[in-house]
Design an enzyme around this catalytic site. Sequence first.
Site, short mmCIF file in Angstrom:
data_model
loop_
_atom_site.label_atom_id
_atom_site.label_comp_id
_atom_site.label_asym_id
_atom_site.label_seq_id
_atom_site.Cartn_x
_atom_site.Cartn_y
_atom_site.Cartn_z
N HIS A 32 0.85 -1.19 0.00
CA HIS A 32 0.00 0.00 0.00
C HIS A 32 0.89 1.25 0.00
O HIS A 32 2.13 1.12 -0.09
CB HIS A 32 -0.96 -0.03 1.19
CG HIS A 32 -0.28 -0.28 2.52
ND1 HIS A 32 0.64 0.61 3.06
CD2 HIS A 32 -0.36 -1.31 3.40
CE1 HIS A 32 1.06 0.14 4.22
NE2 HIS A 32 0.48 -1.02 4.45
N GLY A 34 1.87 3.15 2.28
CA GLY A 34 2.87 3.18 3.35
C GLY A 34 4.16 2.52 2.89
O GLY A 34 5.26 3.07 3.02
N HIS A 35 4.02 1.31 2.32
CA HIS A 35 5.19 0.63 1.76
C HIS A 35 5.81 1.45 0.62
O HIS A 35 7.03 1.55 0.51
CB HIS A 35 4.78 -0.73 1.17
CG HIS A 35 4.16 -1.69 2.13
ND1 HIS A 35 2.85 -2.07 2.04
CD2 HIS A 35 4.68 -2.35 3.20
CE1 HIS A 35 2.58 -2.95 3.00
NE2 HIS A 35 3.67 -3.12 3.73
N GLN A 59 6.88 -14.77 12.57
CA GLN A 59 6.48 -13.61 13.36
C GLN A 59 4.99 -13.57 13.65
O GLN A 59 4.50 -12.61 14.24
CB GLN A 59 6.96 -12.31 12.70
CG GLN A 59 6.20 -11.88 11.47
CD GLN A 59 6.85 -10.66 10.84
OE1 GLN A 59 7.92 -10.75 10.28
NE2 GLN A 59 6.21 -9.50 10.96
N GLY A 145 8.73 1.58 8.81
CA GLY A 145 7.69 2.55 9.10
C GLY A 145 7.56 2.83 10.59
O GLY A 145 7.60 1.91 11.41
N ASP A 148 5.07 1.01 13.05
CA ASP A 148 5.49 -0.08 13.93
C ASP A 148 6.69 0.42 14.74
O ASP A 148 7.83 -0.02 14.55
CB ASP A 148 5.84 -1.30 13.09
CG ASP A 148 4.64 -1.78 12.28
OD1 ASP A 148 3.74 -2.38 12.85
OD2 ASP A 148 4.58 -1.48 11.06
N VAL A 174 2.02 6.63 7.04
CA VAL A 174 1.12 7.12 5.99
C VAL A 174 -0.30 6.73 6.38
O VAL A 174 -0.55 5.59 6.79
CB VAL A 174 1.50 6.52 4.62
CG1 VAL A 174 0.53 6.98 3.54
CG2 VAL A 174 2.94 6.91 4.26
N SER A 184 -1.86 -3.56 5.71
CA SER A 184 -2.36 -4.66 4.87
C SER A 184 -3.58 -5.31 5.51
O SER A 184 -4.45 -5.82 4.81
CB SER A 184 -1.26 -5.70 4.67
OG SER A 184 -0.11 -5.09 4.15
P1 AMP Z 1 4.56 -5.00 6.69
O1 AMP Z 1 4.44 -5.41 5.25
O2 AMP Z 1 3.25 -4.70 7.34
O3 AMP Z 1 5.45 -5.92 7.48
O4 AMP Z 1 5.30 -3.61 6.67
C1 AMP Z 1 6.53 -3.45 6.01
C2 AMP Z 1 7.09 -2.11 6.38
O5 AMP Z 1 6.18 -1.08 6.00
C3 AMP Z 1 7.32 -1.97 7.89
O6 AMP Z 1 8.52 -1.26 8.10
C4 AMP Z 1 6.12 -1.16 8.33
O7 AMP Z 1 6.36 -0.39 9.49
C5 AMP Z 1 5.92 -0.26 7.12
N1 AMP Z 1 4.57 0.26 7.10
C6 AMP Z 1 3.41 -0.45 7.21
N2 AMP Z 1 2.35 0.39 7.22
C7 AMP Z 1 2.84 1.65 7.11
C8 AMP Z 1 2.25 2.95 7.05
N3 AMP Z 1 0.93 3.13 7.12
N4 AMP Z 1 3.07 4.02 6.94
C9 AMP Z 1 4.41 3.85 6.88
N5 AMP Z 1 5.03 2.65 6.92
C10 AMP Z 1 4.26 1.56 7.03
#
Ligand code: AMP
Length: 282
Positions: A32, A34-35, A59, A145, A148, A174, A184
């Site tokens: 999304h 954020g990524h 995890q 991000g 987390d 984001v 996600s």
């Molecule tokens: P994930 O795929 O959920 O493991 O997230 C992968 C990376 O994207 C991690 O470093 C998360 O902290 C970051 N991330 C997930 N959601 C957001 C967001 N809304 N804004 C910024 N970074 C994000």
Amino acid sequence: MTTVLRTRAELRAALADAPRPVGLVPTMGWLHDGHRALMRRARGDNATTVATIFVNPRQFNVATDYTRYPRSEARDLAACEAEGVDLVWLPPVEEVYPAGFDTTVSVGAIARPLEGAARPGHFDGVATVVAILFGLVGADRAYFGQKDAQQVMVIRQMARDLAIGTEVVACPTVREPDGLALSSRNVHLTPEQRAAAPVLRRALVAARDRWAAGERSADALRDLMWETLTAERLANPEYVSVADGETLGELQTVDRQALLSLAVRFGATRLIDNEPIGSRTG
Ligand code: AMP
């Protein structure tokens, strides 16, 4: 052009002649904005951007959370292509954890409260997979991000302790226009739950504003967040926290940089968010 790699050997070969510096963006896919913001930042800072897409079984402390985690390779590759990611590593589980794999990276005190307490084993899984990724990619920088926030702190501790030379870069959360942090897992929310979910942000902002108006009692701020969350019928709060911004120990008095954070369930879907206060960003 984005190159897709599946094995450790393919990844190593592609990195051997990749221009440096190299920036790494680890993800679990279902990408999304954020990524994509992390990828954009990595691309701006580095000559080569590597993204990894791996739903890391270690995890997940709840088996159904792992099996129902959203996955779409085609969708994710299109996002990587659009963001100009150079290399995408999309390994099968046995490339990350080959037969005989028998190491766990377990970070200490910073990994124990909050998400560590609520999700036993979660940060062992995160630290272990990120140590593997850092070892394989040898990136100059890696992007995570702030959504987390504790994860960033755990990974910084791990990289420092294990003398891994990758710089850990934290990027802003984001959000949707209504304040909900992109995740996600948001895809699992029913329309009613989705409409209720901005209550996480509202609770954090209410506490931040109360702090900005002079409130220094951590209990008063925790109560305010709890009351805000429980006023929303569909929200089942798991914890609210006002913690020391460096140790994540719960505070009595907010007399230093702190982190407001919370975890809330909507049915089977668990969402988290946070807001730093008393720092340059708070
Ligand atoms: P994930 O795929 O959920 O493991 O997230 C992968 C990376 O994207 C991690 O470093 C998360 O902290 C970051 N991330 C997930 N959601 C957001 C967001 N809304 N804004 C910024 N970074 C994000």
